[in-house]
Write a protein that holds these residues in place. Structure first.
Motif, mmCIF file in Angstrom:
data_model
loop_
_atom_site.group_PDB
_atom_site.id
_atom_site.type_symbol
_atom_site.label_atom_id
_atom_site.label_comp_id
_atom_site.label_asym_id
_atom_site.label_seq_id
_atom_site.Cartn_x
_atom_site.Cartn_y
_atom_site.Cartn_z
ATOM 1 N N VAL A 39 1.229 -0.922 0.170
ATOM 2 C CA VAL A 39 0.081 0.426 0.374
ATOM 3 C C VAL A 39 1.162 1.526 -0.142
ATOM 4 O O VAL A 39 2.192 1.568 1.128
ATOM 5 N N PHE A 40 0.997 1.936 -0.990
ATOM 6 C CA PHE A 40 1.603 3.595 -1.074
ATOM 7 C C PHE A 40 0.727 4.850 -0.660
ATOM 8 O O PHE A 40 -0.741 4.524 -1.365
ATOM 9 N N ALA A 41 0.924 5.805 -0.078
ATOM 10 C CA ALA A 41 -0.330 6.723 -0.748
ATOM 11 C C ALA A 41 0.039 7.299 -1.423
ATOM 12 O O ALA A 41 1.149 7.401 -2.624
ATOM 13 N N PRO A 42 -1.025 7.445 -1.995
ATOM 14 C CA PRO A 42 -2.104 8.230 -3.199
ATOM 15 C C PRO A 42 -1.137 9.522 -3.548
ATOM 16 O O PRO A 42 -1.530 10.266 -2.947
ATOM 17 N N CYS A 43 -1.432 9.744 -4.277
ATOM 18 C CA CYS A 43 -0.593 11.758 -5.655
ATOM 19 C C CYS A 43 -1.618 11.972 -5.087
ATOM 20 O O CYS A 43 -3.000 12.342 -4.923
ATOM 21 N N ALA A 44 -1.763 13.304 -4.942
ATOM 22 C CA ALA A 44 -2.886 14.419 -4.858
ATOM 23 C C ALA A 44 -3.696 14.581 -5.874
ATOM 24 O O ALA A 44 -4.442 14.092 -4.718
ATOM 25 N N ASP A 45 -3.726 14.237 -7.222
ATOM 26 C CA ASP A 45 -4.815 13.592 -7.819
ATOM 27 C C ASP A 45 -5.562 12.564 -8.000
ATOM 28 O O ASP A 45 -6.306 12.853 -7.553
#
Length: 617
Positions: A74-80
Motif C-alpha cells: 500500500v502506498f500514499a496516493p499522489c494528490a490528483d
C-alpha cells in the motif's frame, strides 16, 4: 471491498496510473479463502519512492512464503488520485487484491523519515481506520503498527499506533503474526493481544506505559504497567548468510527512484560518525560472505531482468572481502552487460582499482561526503577522513575521467565556527586547483563541483543527541559567509545548494519529541499538511499554527542543549548502545578528538557485550 470497478473509470485522469493497479511481474496474489492473516504493508510516500525501499521487498517476500499469510503493498496516493478517491468514496486499498485496507488483519507502516508522519494520518483516514488506537475498540483487527529507523523514538506517534517493532524485522514480524493467528483463533480481544504481544522481545506497546513530566517540561519517568517490560530491546538477526533474502523483486511498470536490483552486503557500521543515527541504530556490524552475495546477485538479475545492481549498505567499501566478492561477481555482470554501483564509498579506502571495477560497463558518478570543511571539525564529528585522503581520492577520479564532483557537507555542527564554514569553499577550491594540476585529466574539459549543504539535525541514539540545532538567523549568517568565501574566479565552477531550514527544524522537533507532539501532528494534518518531505507540498505555516494551537514551543525540542542526566523520551527503548558511551563520545567531540573505528580498537559501545558476541579485537 474490492475497488476495481470504482478506480477503472478514473485512472486516465491521473498521472502514472500504472502505480495504482498492481499486477506487476513478481507480485504475489493468493486466494482469499486460503489465507488466515492478511497484512497490509504501508509505505507513507508515493509508489515510486516506496518501491525502491529494500525493507519492504524483504518483508513482502518473507511473509508471503507462509501459505496462510498474505502481505500486500500500500502506498500514499499522489494528490490528483487522492482527490478522486475522496470524491468517489474510494477507500485506501492494497495493490495485490485491490481490497480496502480496513478489511485487513494487520496494517503495518515503515517509519523511514520524520516528515512522513502526516502521511500516516492521511492514509489511516483514507482507509477509514480511526486515527487513535484508543478509538479502535476491542475488536482484534486491524492492528496498526510500525517499524523502521524512526521507531527509535516513536513517542510523537505513540497514541496513533497499537504497537511498534524495534530493530530488524525478519524474525519478530513472523512471531507477531503467529501470535495474532493463534489469538484470532481463540477469539481474543485487542487488549488481550496487545498485552501478549508486549512480551515478545522487540515489541513496544505504548498504551502500556505512562509518561510523567517535570515542571520544566522534561520527562520525569516512563512507567510500565500490566506486566509490560521496563525496557524494550531491539531485535537483530545474527547470521547474514542465513537470514532470508528474496530471490526476486516485484518489477514496477513505472520508473522508480532506484530502478535497479539491490543486494544488501552487510548491516551495521564500524565507523562511529557522531552525527550518524543509522551508524548506531544498525549495530552490530555483520557481513554476508562473497559466495552469498554473488549467488543472490545472480538470482535477482536473472529473475527481474534489471540491467543494474547495487551493492547496498551503510559503507560498502568496509566489507572485509569486497575485492574477493567483486572478483567472483564481475565476470557474470560483464557477460550479461549489467552495471554495478557501489553507493556509500569512503574516501579512505577508495582506489583506482576499485574505480575501474565499478566502471566496468558504463561510467557512473562519484559522490563523497566530507561533511565538514576543516580537519578540526571533521575530528569533532569523528569522520576520520583527512584532507590528504580527500585529495588523493579526487585525483584518482580526475585521472579516471571524472569532471563532476559532488560534495556533501553539514552546517550547524557542534563547535562549528566561521573558519569551518570558509573551509568548505577552500576545500572545493583546492580540488579545482588539483584538477588542473592532474596531468592525465580529461583534456579540453572544465571541472564542476556541486556543494550540497544540509542543516545538522541532532538525532536520538547518537553522541550528538544532547546538542542543540542552530536557529534560522545563525544558519543564514553561515550560508552567507560560505558564499562570500568562494573566490570570484571560481564561482562558475562551484555550485552551492542547501536544504530548507524549516524542514530540518521540523525534523529535529519530531526526532527528539515526546507524546505531547501527538495532537500537534494531528492538527498539522488537519491544517492540510502531507508529503512534508516534498518541497512543493511543505507548508511550515500549517505546523506553526498547530504548535500555537496546542501551546507547544518547538524550540524546546530542537534548539536547547540537553544535560547528560536528563531522561529522554526514548530512554526506555534499548538499541544496544550504552548511553554512557554516547556521553563519553560527546565529551570527546568537544575536545576535537577522534575515536578509532571498530576494527582498529573497541570503543566500548556495549552492543556486542549485550548480545554475547565478540568485538573485532
Amino acid at each position: 471491498m474490492n475497488v476495481l470497478s470504482k478506480i477503472e473509470p478514473l485512472l486516465m485522469q491521473v498521472q502514472k496510473p500504472a502505480q495504482y493497479i498492481g499486477g506487476e511481474v513478481g507480485s504475489i496474489v493468493k486466494e482469499r479463502d486460503k489465507v488466515d492473516v492478511r497484512f497490509a504493508f504501508c509505505f507513507p510516500d508515493t509508489y515510486e519512492i516506496g518501491m525502491s525501499h529494500l525493507g519492504m521487498k524483504i518483508l513482502y517476500s518473507l511473509i508471503n512464503t507462509r501459505e496462510n499469510y498474505w502481505c500486500e503493498r500500500v502506498f500514499a496516493p499522489c494528490a490528483d488520485f487522492e482527490a478522486l478517491m475522496r470524491e468517489h468514496d474510494i477507500p485506501l486499498y492494497a495493490l495485490e487484491s485491490l481490497d480496502a485496507v480496513n478489511t485487513f488483519d494487520m496494517v503495518g507502516f515503515t517509519l523511514q523519515y520524520e516528515l512522513s508522519y502526516t502521511n500516516i494520518l492521511n492514509m489511516l483516514d483514507l482507509a477509514g481506520i480511526p486515527l487513535y488506537a484508543k478509538d479502535r475498540g476491542e475488536t482484534l483487527s486491524p492492528i496498526v503498527f510500525a517499524g523502521g529507523p524512526c521507531v527509535c523514538n516513536p513517542e510523537p506517534l505513540a497514541d496513533f499506533f497499537d504497537l511498534f517493532i524495534l530493530g530488524e524485522g525478519e524474525e519478530v514480524n513472523l512471531e507477531m503474526m503467529d501470535l495474532y493467528y493463534n489469538m484470532k483463533q481463540a477469539g481474543a480481544s485487542r487488549s488481550e493481544f496487545l498485552r501478549a504481544a508486549a512480551q515478545i522481545p522487540g515489541i513496544y506497546v505504548p498504551s502500556l506505559y505512562d509518561v510523567t513530566y517535570h515542571e520544566d517540561g522534561t520527562v520525569l519517568a516512563v512507567t510500565p504497567r500490566d506486566n509490560a517490560p521496563a525496557t524494550i530491546q531491539k531485535r537483530i538477526v545474527d547470521d547474514m548468510d542465513k537470514v532470508f533474502y528474496p530471490e526476486t523483486f516485484v518489477v514496477p511498470f513505472v520508473e522508480t527512484v532506484h530502478d535497479r536490483a539491490v543486494e544488501e552486503v552487510l548491516r551495521g557500521c564500524i565507523r562511529g560518525c557522531r552525527f550518524c543515527q543509522a551508524g548506531f541504530l544498525y549495530r552490530p556490524f555483520r557481513e554476508k560472505s562473497p559466495e552469498t552475495i554473488q549467488r543472490q546477485c545472480r538470482d535477482l538479475c536473472d529473475s527481474t531482468g534489471y540491467q543494474e545492481i547495487s551493492l547496498s549498505s551503510l559503507s560498502t567499501s568496509d566489507h572485509s572481502r569486497l575485492e574477493e566478492t567483486l572478483n567472483g561477481l564481475l565476470p557474470y555482470l560483464e557477460s550479461h552487460r549489467i552495471n554495478l554501483t557501489l553507493p556509500s564509498l569512503r574516501v579512505d579506502n577508495f582506489s583506482r582499482e576499485l574505480m575501474d571495477r565499478i566502471q566496468g560497463v558504463r561510467k557512473s558518478s562519484l559522490t563523497f561526503a566530507p561533511e565538514a570543511g576543516t580537519q578540526r571539525l571533521r575530528d569533532v564529528i569523528n569522520k576520520n577522513v583527512t584532507e590528504e585522503e580527500l585529495m588523493r581520492t579526487a585525483k584518482i577520479a580526475f585521472s579516471g575521467g571524472f569532471t563532476n564532483v559532488k560534495l556533501y557537507f553539514m552546517m550547524g555542527l557542534p563547535t562549528e565556527d566561521k573558519d569551518d564554514i570558509a573551509g568548505i569553499a577552500q576545500l572545493a577550491e583546492r580540488m579545482i586547483a588539483l584538477f588542473y594540476e592532474t596531468s592525465d585529466r580529461p583534456k579540453g574539459k572544465s571541472i564542476q563541483i556541486s556543494i550540497s549543504v544540509a542543516t545538522f539535525v541532532p538525532k536520538p541514539f547518537t553522541p550528538f543527541e544532547f546538542e542543540p540545532q542552530i536557529d534560522r538567523e545563525q544558519l543564514k549568517e553561515r550560508q552567507q559567509h560560505l558564499i562570500e568565501s568562494i573566490q570570484p574566479r571560481n564561482r562558475k565552477k562551484i555550485k552551492v545548494s542547501w536544504h530548507t531550514y524549516e524542514i530540518s527544524f521540523l525534523e529535529a522537533v519530531l526526532a527528539r519529541g515526546d507524546r505531547r507532539l501527538v495532537p500537534v501532528i494531528e492538527q498539522a494534518w488537519r491544517n492540510g499538511s502531507k508529503f512534508d518531505s516534498w518541497s512543493e507540498y511543505f507548508n511550515y505555516e500549517n505546523w506553526q499554527r498547530a504548535f500555537d494551537a496546542c501551546g507547544i514551543d518547538p524550540a524546546f525540542y530542537a534548539n536547547r542543549t540537553r544535560s547528560y542526566d536528563e531522561v529522554f523520551p526514548w530512554d526506555h527503548l534499548d538499541y544496544l548502545v550504552d548511553k554512557s558511551f554516547f556521553i563519553r563520545e560527546n565529551q570527546t567531540a568537544h575536545t576535537s578528538q577522534t575515536t578509532p573505528h571498530c576494527r582498529a580498537k573497541c570503543a566500548g559501545c556495549g552492543v556486542n557485550r549485550k548480545i554475547g558476541r565478540a568485538c573485532f579485537e
